[in-house]
Structure formats: structure tokens, C-alpha cells
Design a protein around this motif. Structure first.
Motif, mmCIF file in Angstrom:
data_model
loop_
_atom_site.group_PDB
_atom_site.id
_atom_site.type_symbol
_atom_site.label_atom_id
_atom_site.label_comp_id
_atom_site.label_asym_id
_atom_site.label_seq_id
_atom_site.Cartn_x
_atom_site.Cartn_y
_atom_site.Cartn_z
ATOM 1 N N ASN A 166 -3.721 -4.046 54.424
ATOM 2 C CA ASN A 166 -2.929 -4.636 55.489
ATOM 3 C C ASN A 166 -2.678 -3.565 56.564
ATOM 4 O OD1 ASN A 166 -0.869 -5.635 57.029
ATOM 5 N ND2 ASN A 166 0.369 -6.342 55.296
ATOM 6 N N SER A 187 -4.855 6.520 47.691
ATOM 7 C CA SER A 187 -4.149 5.960 46.535
ATOM 8 C C SER A 187 -4.169 4.434 46.565
ATOM 9 C CB SER A 187 -2.723 6.493 46.439
ATOM 10 O OG SER A 187 -2.044 6.256 47.639
ATOM 11 N N LEU A 188 -4.193 3.848 47.766
ATOM 12 C CA LEU A 188 -4.251 2.384 47.849
ATOM 13 C C LEU A 188 -5.600 1.843 47.379
ATOM 14 C CD1 LEU A 188 -2.447 1.674 51.242
ATOM 15 C CD2 LEU A 188 -1.828 0.675 49.048
ATOM 16 N N GLN A 260 -1.574 -4.026 35.217
ATOM 17 C CA GLN A 260 -0.376 -3.283 35.619
ATOM 18 C C GLN A 260 -0.342 -3.053 37.129
ATOM 19 O OE1 GLN A 260 -0.881 0.146 33.174
ATOM 20 N NE2 GLN A 260 0.129 -0.766 31.418
ATOM 21 N N ASN A 261 -1.483 -3.186 37.769
ATOM 22 C CA ASN A 261 -1.547 -2.996 39.220
ATOM 23 C C ASN A 261 -1.961 -4.316 39.855
ATOM 24 O OD1 ASN A 261 -1.320 0.117 39.685
ATOM 25 N ND2 ASN A 261 -2.575 -0.215 37.882
ATOM 26 N N LEU A 262 -1.011 -5.213 39.919
ATOM 27 C CA LEU A 262 -1.346 -6.584 40.298
ATOM 28 C C LEU A 262 -1.834 -6.719 41.733
ATOM 29 C CD1 LEU A 262 1.500 -8.513 38.500
ATOM 30 C CD2 LEU A 262 -0.904 -8.481 37.908
ATOM 31 N N TYR A 263 -1.606 -5.698 42.536
ATOM 32 C CA TYR A 263 -2.011 -5.809 43.926
ATOM 33 C C TYR A 263 -3.523 -5.687 44.089
ATOM 34 C CZ TYR A 263 -2.232 -0.732 43.624
ATOM 35 O OH TYR A 263 -2.539 0.541 43.247
ATOM 36 N N HIS B 93 1.553 0.178 45.674
ATOM 37 C CA HIS B 93 1.318 1.035 44.505
ATOM 38 C C HIS B 93 2.418 2.070 44.309
ATOM 39 C CE1 HIS B 93 0.039 3.158 47.978
ATOM 40 N NE2 HIS B 93 -0.272 4.244 47.314
ATOM 41 N N ARG B 126 8.180 -1.106 41.297
ATOM 42 C CA ARG B 126 7.258 -1.279 42.421
ATOM 43 C C ARG B 126 7.600 -2.575 43.175
ATOM 44 N NH1 ARG B 126 1.433 0.293 39.875
ATOM 45 N NH2 ARG B 126 1.850 2.480 39.542
ATOM 46 N N TYR B 128 6.245 -5.422 43.797
ATOM 47 C CA TYR B 128 6.043 -6.742 43.205
ATOM 48 C C TYR B 128 7.035 -7.052 42.078
ATOM 49 C CZ TYR B 128 3.387 -4.371 39.478
ATOM 50 O OH TYR B 128 3.012 -3.563 38.448
#
Lengths: 513, 229
Positions: A166, A187-188, A260-263, B93, B126, B128
Motif C-alpha cells: 500500500n 521486512s514487508l 502467523q503473518n496473515l497479511y 508486520h 500487531r 490485525y
């Protein structure tokens, strides 16, 4: 009560059977060895069979080469993705499409041409130091050649990650701490880098032509020899179990990580440049040098060597291999159609990000020898002499690519178009025929061409699963290579290269690459 | 004395002029509301103040210093302005604490802000894992930890329920008084303006049409709505 046919569940079952069942079946063998003809009587027998220092040495060497190549390919891919997606480099889309091309070319083409360039009688050696030829038969050159083959894939995958970012996340970083933007971007997109690393690792472990040309014995070659030379399915199956174990474990760990990293999402929108950094002066010059060197190494030199070595024997080479050429076209056409239709149905039925990630990442992480063996074992009783195992293998191998290239189109199509259709008719087939396929025409064409090219160049799976009496162009080239008919090999490779280039030029208009 | 001045600002995207000869002056420690329909250029105006967009023409002055004109352009990081984005732009993150650590290394300050906004217990979560109201607080905390006196808000309450909205508004008012912040608040919700702002600018077609005290503005706005209907 009238029960309606649930096409979605039926399709899910089919996909599960085609893609996941072979591996489940292979695992089944480990615990129920007496179930089928390849079974062993005891675990001790298995340990005796698999436990050899020589084999373990080869396994660790292969894993080492895999890790090193995955690292270099990911590093090159990451650098390219950052340059092409995050800077103001002119014509970045064109550069990106040119740099993706090496991934579509068969790996044997690279090693053949590079050996022709750096080998004892190669162009480079003749022009520079004819008395001191470069020794390319070592793991370093293997890593170099494989990096040239595979760096476009990490570039493509990481680019998807960057496109997903984004713009506001980057703008916020500009306001709050602009010095840390690079760290933030890295990191993203770390999940994408991680996936790219593991998938490239799997590609390397699937690769047998390049190591065998460089006379480096790898684990996949051991499996291949058991299958293709000794016809020992049983031994090949058990040799493949450590690979199955390693990849299943890696996949489970990654799946847990992504939960664990839902994004994280592998889906992407169309190209949208972030323009985080401006390239000026010396930096711009260095960037151009880097891109041109990469293009020269991966496309320029191979094309140059092919032209030199072919000695103008195109027509006679094409006449010799005309049936194989037509076979390749027919097989690739059928596979591309099957894979693309499956991908479009998957995208229509499953918009859930997690399921799509599973369909994309899982098949890509499975090494080709494992895929071939699982299908040989599964279809041994019924369909072994048919094209079914080969088509299923292509489906499993190339479905992720089709999904990746089609996803941006589907993100654009509004869901309510399908919902309106569902309210208007109860027939799923009518919705597919009248709404889904016409709307996804462009996506269909792009995916079809990409999968066609990938099938056209595929060699390992084809060699293991092709029915007797049928030969593709890639297999014919391999046979000619073994006989040392280099001018014909170069001519046929050049014809393949031109054919692929023509097809790829259609994809040049696509925005999803 | 004006603290933020925008003088004759012009900005176009492709061939469309989004801002046309926009002029605005905002006083120190004022809460100024910008009100207008969607697409009238409100967000672009905020992005020009922060330096995320460069105007095609015009002058921007912050704290008596020119930050943008034909010759000068001060980048966003050197303007010392905070912005709360419409979608909050929280980094998915990073944990709550890491968001603040991205801005400053001063641990004491981070802890103080977290405590002030009631985020101490949530510092390891985080985005979310947070509710919409909690996310708003994180965005405010990130803006405040920068130690700036100019805070811009781009419709940050649009996705909040009434209760959370009231809580966050009170929090903002308190912080503004305590820290002497100059706030520019962009919205198309008239009730937000009434609760927060001292003056309001009515924006339409890339221009500030009118600037009024909030009470007068609301009265006139109601008349305007009545006339339209």
C-alpha cells in the motif's frame, strides 16, 4: 427432495485427487509398506537400502548446491525487483519482461551454450587463452548456470509483493523516518523473499540436466538413474522419501509461518510503480550496467553461441525433428488448455487467500522427481502406458504459474457480477460459459501462452512419464546431444528459442507479468 | 500570526486540476476543519502540506519557513509534520511498540506515550490483532511520538462506531490542549466538525470557498442543505 449437483465440491475433490493425492499416497507407503508391490517388509530393510554414506554425501551436496543457488538467485531477483518496482528507471516494464525470459528457456540450452562458450573449444577460450581452458566442471559453475536459469522467478515473485504494498505504508515511513524505508520495505516483503527462496531451492533440486552436463552427481540424478537406467521404481521411490520428508517439513513450517503473518498474500494487482527512490547520475549508470550484463549473460551469450554452432543447418535439423516438434506443440497445447481451465475454475471458486496460497506454493515446492515418482506409483496399475500421468504432472507443476498470471485479472472482476449471475440462473455451467469464460478471455490467453512455453521446454517429468514411442522436441535434443551432434542441437535449440520468443512477444502486452 | 500558509496552490493529476488557486491560513494551536464532498481535493491538500505531493504552482509556509515554492522543496522527513492517514497506514508486520520504535529510539518517550493512550498492554500485538479503535490509537501514538506540533488528520474516524469515535475525539482534544498542537482535520462528517474544530473551511472543486467559525458554518451548512433539497 431434489439434490442439486455441487460443482464446487466436485471440482475441489478433483483438484485434491490430482494434486495432493500422489504425495499422500507416497507417504502411505512409508507406514504401510506391504500395501503395494513396491513395499518393504520392515523398517530395517528400508534403512539398509537408504543408509549409505555415499548416498548421504550426495544428498548433502545437492542440498548445499540447492541452498547456494536459491540464495544467489533470490539475491539477484530481489535486487532486480527493487530496481524495477521501486525506482523511476525508464521502461522498467520492458526490462522486467526481458529479464523474465531466461526462466522460460530450457535449462539444457544454457548449459549447452555456456559449455560452447567457455569449454575447451569454446568461443571465449579460443579468443582469449586457448592453452588454459577454464574448468567449468565444478559446483561453482553449476551454481552460476542455475542462477542464470532461475533468477527471474524470485524477481517475479518479489515484484508481486512490492506491487501489493500500500502506497500509504511507504508514505507513512517517509513522514516518520525516511532513513528506514529500505529496511521497512524489505521486512514487508520478507514473506515473498522466503517463498521465492524455497521455491527456487525446489527448482534446483528438480534440475538434473545441468548437473549431469557438468558431471556433478546430485541426488536427483541418483533417483533419475534408478528410474530411467535401471527401471527400478522401488529403489527410486525409497530414494525419494528423504526429499519428500524435507519438503513436507519445509512446507508445514512455511504454512505455519504464513498463518502467523496473515497479511501475506501472493495475489497482486496490476503494475503500479511505487517510485520510492530516484536514480540519478552514477547510480543510474551502475543500474544500467547491471541490467545489461544480466541480459548478456542470460540471453545474449546463449543466442550468440547457438548462431555460431548451428552452422546454418536449420532446415535439415527441422526436417529431422519435425514430428517431435509437432508432438511438443500438440502436448503443450493440450496441457496448457487443461491447466488454464483448471486455474480459472480455481480462481472462480476460491477467492480465499489462504487456499490460493496453498494452490500456488505447495505444488511449486515439490521437486519434479518426487512428482514423477508419486504419479508412477499411483498410476502403476492402470494408466501407466497413457498420457494421464504426464498430463497430471504438468497440471501439478504448472498450475501455480497459471494462477499467478491470472490472479490480477480476477482481482479486477467485481464479485457481484458473478453473484448477479447466480441469482439469475441455477446452472453453474451456464455461469461458466456465459459469464466466467468471456470475462476471463484475456487472462485465459496469457496463462495459456505461459503454460504452453513451460510445457514446451520441460524435460525431466516428460522423460520419466511419457508413454513409450512418443518423443518431444526437448527429448530429441537431449538424444542428439548424447550422440554429439552439436550443430543439429544448436539449430534445434535456436528454433525453439525463436518459437518461444514469438509466443512470448504476445505476453509482452500483458500487465500481469 | 499564521502558522501554516498555503498560497496560490495549483495541482493536477494527469490532465485534471485537483487544486486550483487554493489559499489557506491556519493559526498556531488551532483546530481547523476542512469540509467538502468526495474528490474535492482534501487529501491532496494534506499531502501537499506534508510534502508527499509537490504542487505544480504555489507556496507552502510552515512555522514562518518556506517549505515549498518554485525554488525550494523541503522533503516530508524534514518538515516535522505528522499525518494520520484515512486507512491509518499501520505496518502490518510490526507490533504496536515497534511502530513507535520506527520513529524514535527514545524508550522513555515510547513508554510514556503508550501509557498516555492506554496502549501499554497491547504493545506486543500487531495491527490485525487490534480493534479499529485501538488501531486509531496506535496511529495517533505514532504521530505523537514524533514530537511535532502540527498534526494532520485525513478522515481517520470514518470506520469507527459512535462510542469509539467519541472516545478518540475526547482523547485528541485533550492531547491538543496539553501539547499545544495545531490540527488540520479533514472530513465530510459535519458532527465531527462540531465536536472538534474552531474554524472550518468549505472546500469545493479544488478551492476553499469559505472559512467560518464552526457554529456559523454549521448554521449556514444546514441552510445550504435545505436549499439544495
Amino acid at each position: 427432495m431434489k439434490t442439486s449437483f455441487n460443482f464446487k465440491n466436485f471440482f475441489l475433490l478433483l483438484i485434491f485427487l490430482f494434486i495432493f493425492l500422489p504425495y499422500v499416497y507416497l507417504f502411505f507407503y512409508l507406514f504401510f509398506p506391504n500395501f503395494k508391490f513396491v513395499g518393504l517388509n520392515s523398517l530395517a530393510e528400508y534403512i539398509q537400502l537408504i543408509f549409505s554414506i555415499r548416498l548421504f554425501k550426495i544428498l548433502f551436496r545437492s542440498l548445499g548446491i540447492g541452498i547456494a543457488t536459491a540464495f544467489t538467485s533470490t539475491l539477484v531477483g530481489l535486487t532486480l525487483a527493487l530496481i524495477l518496482e521501486c525506482t523511476d528507471l525508464p521502461a522498467s516494464n520492458l526490462w522486467k519482461k526481458l529479464l523474465f525470459l531466461p526462466f522460460l528457456l530450457p535449462s539444457y540450452l544454457f548449459v549447452f551454450t555456456w559449455l560452447g562458450f567457455l569449454g575447451k573449444r569454446g568461443t571465449f577460450t579460443t579468443l582469449t587463452f586457448p592453452n588454459i581452458p577454464i574448468n567449468v566442471y565444478n559446483p561453482f559453475f553449476l551454481i552460476f548456470f542455475l542462477t542464470l536459469c532461475f533468477f527471474p522467478f524470485p524477481m517475479f515473485l518479489i515484484s508481486l509483493g512490492l506491487r501489493n504494498l500500500n502506497q500509504n505504508l511507504i508514505d507513512a515511513a517517509k513522514i516518520y523516518n525516511s532513513k528506514k524505508i529500505l529496511r521497512l520495505v524489505l521486512s514487508l516483503i520478507f514473506p515473498h523473499v522466503l517463498v521465492a527462496f524455497f521455491i527456487t531451492f525446489s527448482f534446483v533440486v528438480s534440475e538434473y540436466m545441468v548437473p549431469s552436463f557438468l558431471r556433478i552427481n546430485t541426488y536427483q540424478n541418483e533417483i533419475f538413474i534408478q528410474l530411467a537406467t535401471f527401471y527400478d521404481v522401488r529403489k527410486a521411490t525409497f530414494y525419494s522419501l528423504p526429499l519428500l520428508f524435507i519438503f513436507s517439513l519445509t512446507f508445514l513450517l512455511m504454512y505455519k509461518y504464513f498463518n502467523q503473518n496473515l497479511y501475506f498474500s501472493i495475489s497482486s494487482n496490476f503494475r503500479r510503480s511505487l517510485k520510492i527512490w530516484r536514480l540519478t547520475g552514477f547510480k543510474k549508470f551502475l543500474t544500467y550496467v547491471f541490467l545489461i550484463i544480466l541480459l548478456l549473460l542470460s540471453i545474449g551469450i546463449p543466442a550468440f553461441v547457438l548462431i555460431i554452432e548451428s552452422e546454418g543447418k536449420f532446415l535439415s535439423a527441422l526436417t529431422l525433428a519435425r514430428w517431435e516438434f509437432l508432438n511438443s506443440i500438440a502436448l503443450s497445447f493440450l496441457s496448457a488448455f487443461l491447466v488454464t481451465c483448471s486455474a480459472i475454475l480455481i480462481l472462480y471458486f476460491f477467492s480465499d487467500r489462504k487456499i490460493l496460497n496453498l494452490f500456488i506454493i505447495f505444488p511449486l515446492m515439490i521437486p519434479s522427481p518426487l512428482l514423477a515418482i508419486s504419479l508412477i506409483v499411483l498410476t502403476s496399475s492402470f494408466f501407466q502406458q497413457t498420457f494421464l500421468p504426464l498430463l497430471l504432472a504438468y497440471l501439478s507443476r504448472f498450475l501455480p504459474f497459471s494462477l499467478l498470471i491470472s490472479l490480477p485479472f480476477f482481482i479486477q472482476i467485481q464479485k457481484n457480477l458473478f453473484e448477479a449471475a447466480r441469482l439469475s440462473t441455477s446452472s453453474s455451467f451456464k455461469i461458466l460459459r456465459k459469464i466466467l469464460f468471456p470475462l476471463s478471455k484475456k487472462s485465459f490467453l496469457n496463462s495459456f501462452i505461459l503454460v504452453f512455453i513451460l510445457c514446451f521446454s520441460e524435460i525431466l517429468i516428460t522423460q520419466l512419464l511419457i508413454p513409450p514411442g512418443f518423443q518431444t522436441l526437448a527429448l530429441r535434443i537431449e538424444t542428439l546431444l548424447h550422440y554429439g551432434n552439436y550443430s543439429f542441437v544448436a539449430s534445434l535449440n535456436l528454433i525453439s528459442l525463436i518459437f518461444i520468443l514469438i509466443l512470448y512477444s504476445i505476453l509482452f502486452k500483458s500487465e500481469s507479468l | 500570526m499564521s502558522y501554516i500558509i498555503l498560497n496560490n496552490i495549483w495541482k493536477k493529476f494527469d490532465k485534471n486540476w485537483v487544486l486550483k488557486n487554493l489559499n489557506l491560513k491556519i493559526k498556531k494551536e488551532e483546530i481547523f476543519g476542512i469540509f467538502g464532498p468526495s474528490g474535492c481535493g482534501k487529501t491532496t491538500l494534506l499531502r501537499i502540506i506534508t510534502g508527499l505531493e509537490k504542487p505544480d504552482k504555489g507556496k507552502v509556509v510552515l512555522r514562518d519557513k518556506i517549505v515549498c515554492n518554485r525554488k525550494t522543496f523541503v522533503p516530508p522527513e524534514d518538515r516535522n509534520v505528522s499525518l494520520i492517514f484515512q486507512d491509518l497506514a499501520l505496518w502490518p508486520h510490526l507490533t504496536v511498540e515497534e511502530h513507535l520504535k520506527f520513529v524514535t529510539t527514545n524508550e522513555e518517550k515510547i513508554e510514556r506515550i503508550l501509557k498516555e493512550l492506554g496502549l501499554l498492554k497491547l504493545k506486543d500485538l500487531r495491527p490485525y490483532q487490534l480493534s479499529q479503535g485501538q488501531k486509531q490509537k496506535v496511529a495517533i501514538a505514532r504521530a505523537l511520538v514524533k514530537e511535532t506540533d502540527i498534526l494532520l488528520l485525513d478522515e481517520p474516524f470514518s470506520s469507527l462506531d459512535l462510542k469509539s469515535k467519541a472516545q478518540i475525539k475526547n482523547l485528541l482534544k485533550g492531547l491538543q490542549k496539553k501539547k499545544g498542537l495545531t490540527l488540520i482535520y479533514v472530513t465530510h462528517d459535519i458532527s465531527d466538525l462540531m465536536d472538534l474544530c474552531e474554524r472550518v473551511g468549505w472546500m469545493e472543486n479544488g478551492r476553499i470557498r469559505k472559512i467560518e467559525r464552526t457554529k456559523n458554518f454549521v448554521k449556514k451548512f444546514k441552510d445550504f442543505i435545505r436549499c439544495k433539497s
